[in-house]
Design a protein around this motif. Structure first.
Motif, PDB file in Angstrom:
ATOM      1  N   CYS A  76      -4.185  -3.210  18.207  1.00 38.40           N
ATOM      2  CA  CYS A  76      -3.289  -3.616  17.119  1.00 38.40           C
ATOM      3  C   CYS A  76      -2.691  -4.982  17.447  1.00 38.40           C
ATOM      4  N   CYS A  90      -2.864   2.339  14.840  1.00 40.58           N
ATOM      5  CA  CYS A  90      -2.142   1.823  16.001  1.00 40.58           C
ATOM      6  C   CYS A  90      -1.448   2.982  16.735  1.00 40.58           C
ATOM      7  N   CYS A  96       0.271  -5.621  17.556  1.00 38.14           N
ATOM      8  CA  CYS A  96       1.484  -5.418  18.367  1.00 38.14           C
ATOM      9  C   CYS A  96       1.136  -5.235  19.845  1.00 38.14           C
ATOM     10  N   GLU A 135      -0.584  -2.641  21.055  1.00 41.00           N
ATOM     11  CA  GLU A 135      -0.826  -1.216  21.333  1.00 41.00           C
ATOM     12  C   GLU A 135      -2.300  -0.888  21.123  1.00 41.00           C
ATOM     13  N   HIS A 159       1.167  -1.844  10.840  1.00 42.71           N
ATOM     14  CA  HIS A 159       0.334  -1.729  12.049  1.00 42.71           C
ATOM     15  C   HIS A 159      -1.103  -1.427  11.618  1.00 42.71           C
TER      16      HIS A 159
END
Ligand SMILES: [Zn+2]
Length: 150
Positions: free
Chosen positions: A27, A51, A29, A31, A64
């Motif tokens: 992802c 995610c 982010c 993750e 996400h």
């Protein structure tokens, strides 16, 4: 100063949060992506990627990474097809290039052969002329000798 930093983070996130082609690996982010099976009524038993952060926090309608497995597979096939088409194009180009190269090589070889033949012919001509001169001289000598003897 703070304005600049928010602007820059905004632009980077919009770039990384864009649509993922193929099976997502990670992802935006940071993750890991997890593969799950949907239990929702509109999509029962449909496999999807989401995610890990969004899954563990039970986030819904978040931004996400989320992707259906079948869509990801279609993407992967599409990518392969485009790659194949590109490859075919390259192959065609290389074939054309090779043909042109061979043509050039053959033309050069032909020219060289003609040149060597012409060279040999002209050399033969000059050596023939030399032979003729030598023969003529020999004849004259022979005639001279016969006259002297006779
Ligand atoms: Zn995420």
């Amino acid at each position: 100063m703070s304005n600049v930093s928010t602007n820059s983070t905004g632009s980077t996130s919009s770039r990384t949060r864009g649509r993922v082609v193929g099976v997502p690996r990670r992802c935006w982010c940071g993750e890991r992506i997890v593969a799950l099976i949907s239990k929702s009524d509109p999509n029962p038993y449909r496999r999807y990627y989401h995610c890990g952060f969004a899954v563990s926090n039970r986030l819904r309608n978040d931004d996400h990474t989320f992707k259906w497995d079948d869509e990801a597979s279609v993407n992967e096939i599409d990518t392969l097809t485009t790659k194949n088409v590109e490859f075919e194009k390259h192959l065609k180009y290389f074939r054309k290039e090779r043909l042109e190269f061979e043509k050039i090589v053959y033309e050069k070889m032909e020219n060289e052969i003609f040149e060597t033949i012409e060279d040999a012919l002209s050399k033969a001509k000059t050596s023939n002329r030399k032979m003729m001169v030598i023969l003529a001289i020999l004849c004259m000598i022979m005639i001279g000798c016969s006259k002297l003897l006779g």
